[in-house]
Design a protein around this motif. Structure first.
Motif, short mmCIF file in Angstrom:
data_model
loop_
_atom_site.label_atom_id
_atom_site.label_comp_id
_atom_site.label_asym_id
_atom_site.label_seq_id
_atom_site.Cartn_x
_atom_site.Cartn_y
_atom_site.Cartn_z
N GLY A 232 50.80 10.59 43.37
CA GLY A 232 50.09 11.82 42.99
C GLY A 232 50.97 13.02 42.70
N ILE A 233 52.21 12.79 42.26
CA ILE A 233 53.09 13.92 41.94
C ILE A 233 53.65 13.76 40.52
N ASP A 234 54.00 14.88 39.95
CA ASP A 234 54.59 14.91 38.61
C ASP A 234 55.79 15.83 38.64
N ILE A 235 56.98 15.28 38.45
CA ILE A 235 58.20 16.07 38.54
C ILE A 235 59.07 15.88 37.30
N ILE A 236 60.02 16.80 37.14
CA ILE A 236 61.03 16.67 36.09
C ILE A 236 62.16 15.81 36.64
N ILE A 237 62.28 14.60 36.15
CA ILE A 237 63.32 13.70 36.64
C ILE A 237 64.69 14.16 36.16
N PHE A 238 64.73 14.61 34.92
CA PHE A 238 66.01 15.08 34.37
C PHE A 238 65.76 16.23 33.42
N ASP A 239 66.30 17.40 33.77
CA ASP A 239 66.22 18.58 32.91
C ASP A 239 67.42 18.56 31.96
N ASN A 240 67.15 18.41 30.68
CA ASN A 240 68.24 18.23 29.70
C ASN A 240 69.28 19.34 29.74
N PHE A 241 68.85 20.57 29.93
CA PHE A 241 69.80 21.68 29.92
C PHE A 241 70.38 21.94 31.31
N TYR A 242 69.50 22.21 32.27
CA TYR A 242 69.96 22.61 33.61
C TYR A 242 70.74 21.49 34.29
N ASP A 243 70.18 20.30 34.33
CA ASP A 243 70.84 19.19 35.04
C ASP A 243 72.14 18.76 34.37
N SER A 244 72.14 18.74 33.04
CA SER A 244 73.37 18.35 32.33
C SER A 244 74.47 19.39 32.54
N LEU A 245 74.08 20.67 32.60
CA LEU A 245 75.05 21.74 32.86
C LEU A 245 75.64 21.62 34.26
N ILE A 246 74.80 21.30 35.24
CA ILE A 246 75.27 21.08 36.62
C ILE A 246 76.23 19.90 36.67
N MET A 247 75.88 18.82 35.99
CA MET A 247 76.73 17.63 35.97
C MET A 247 78.10 17.93 35.38
N LEU A 248 78.10 18.61 34.25
CA LEU A 248 79.36 18.95 33.59
C LEU A 248 80.21 19.86 34.47
N SER A 249 79.58 20.84 35.08
CA SER A 249 80.31 21.78 35.95
C SER A 249 80.91 21.08 37.15
N VAL A 250 80.11 20.26 37.82
CA VAL A 250 80.58 19.54 39.00
C VAL A 250 81.72 18.60 38.64
N SER A 251 81.55 17.87 37.55
CA SER A 251 82.57 16.91 37.11
C SER A 251 83.90 17.60 36.80
N LEU A 252 83.85 18.71 36.07
CA LEU A 252 85.07 19.44 35.72
C LEU A 252 85.73 20.08 36.94
N VAL A 253 84.92 20.69 37.79
CA VAL A 253 85.45 21.37 38.98
C VAL A 253 86.12 20.37 39.91
N VAL A 254 85.46 19.24 40.16
CA VAL A 254 86.03 18.20 41.05
C VAL A 254 87.35 17.68 40.49
N SER A 255 87.35 17.35 39.21
CA SER A 255 88.55 16.78 38.58
C SER A 255 89.72 17.77 38.58
N ILE A 256 89.45 19.00 38.18
CA ILE A 256 90.52 20.00 38.09
C ILE A 256 91.03 20.40 39.48
N LEU A 257 90.13 20.52 40.45
CA LEU A 257 90.56 20.86 41.80
C LEU A 257 91.46 19.78 42.41
N LEU A 258 91.04 18.53 42.27
CA LEU A 258 91.85 17.43 42.81
C LEU A 258 93.20 17.34 42.11
N ALA A 259 93.20 17.54 40.79
CA ALA A 259 94.46 17.53 40.04
C ALA A 259 95.36 18.68 40.49
#
Length: 270
Positions: A232-259
């Protein structure tokens, strides 16, 4: 081939982090949506000696979204066994007043307990039925489910971060000789480590693109939507803009910080 394997291992590691974060986001959204659904169907019953001002009660308690008086007709109907019309009307007057209180959101046990105590301090209110046993069980199950998913996601992320760090360390050792030679000729640290940062940024972009495609596909699957509709619920599984922006930010930050940590560590060893 070795270079491809190194890239692949780093991309998969980053992808697992993004997958864990998005799964946690979906679970969090699902729990919030389920709480809203529960809040619409959950209500408190208040018993008062006399009629109360529903508007004042609603203004006094911010958690309450709506107050409606319950008709005593159903109670009288059960008791009615040849009772005269006048007596029925008299019974309506003498019976306590029942009110149904709907809440703005599904409260925690502490919030519900606090609301109950405050309501009982209100004039004319003598009893508050919260159906606490059912409420507490449901809330604890939601909390347990969220805690399990959080711990699982955190474990995956921590283990994956260690794997990424190790993989970048291997790349540093492979280019250690070249970096040392560049250092002898006076090349700055950022230039000596350009290959490592380039690897980190490129793989972060690839992992983000793969995660975007994966969750776009998952969100479009009818089977996934059906599972949420069953509860009985309806949710946004994947927000094309917001979620993709979070993914890109997290991925870049993690990679650059570890490097960056690896480069600083290498500088200390020289």
């Amino acid at each position: 081939m070795k270079s491809f394997k190194n890239h692949l291992s780093l991309v998969i590691a980053l992808l697992s982090i993004l997958f864990s974060l998005q799964v946690f986001t979906i679970v969090d959204r699902a729990i919030d949506a389920y709480k809203e659904n529960l809040a619409q169907n959950y209500s408190l019953v208040v018993v008062a000696q006399k009629k109360i001002d529903t508007k004042k009660l609603q203004k006094k308690f911010s958690l309450i979204s709506n107050v409606s008086q319950l008709s005593p007709d159903s109670v009288i109907k059960k008791l009615n066994s040849g009772i005269g019309k006048k007596n029925v009307e008299l019974l309506k007057v003498t019976l306590p007043k029942f009110y149904k209180l709907q809440l703005k959101y599904y409260p925690s046990p502490d919030e519900l307990d606090s609301l109950t105590k405050s309501l009982l301090k209100t004039a004319s209110i003598k009893k508050v039925e919260t159906f606490s046993k059912t409420h507490d069980t449901t809330y604890k199950l939601l909390l347990l489910f969220k805690t399990v998913v959080t711990l699982f996601s955190a474990t995956v992320i921590i283990v994956t971060l260690l794997l990424i760090f190790k993989e970048l360390r291997i790349w540093q050792f492979k280019h250690n000789e070249r970096m040392s030679i560049m250092g002898l000729f006076g090349a700055p640290v950022w230039l000596r480590s350009a290959v490592l940062f380039r690897l980190a940024i490129v793989d972060a972009l690839i992992a983000s693109a793969l995660a975007f495609g994966l969750f776009m596909y998952i969100s479009s699957m009818p089977w996934v939507q059906e599972q949420f509709s069953h509860i009985g619920i309806d949710i946004i599984i994947f927000d094309n803009f917001y979620d993709s922006l979070i993914m890109l930010s997290v991925s870049l930050v993690v990679s650059i910080l570890l490097a960056t940590f690896i480069v600083l560590g290498h500088k200390e060893e020289v």
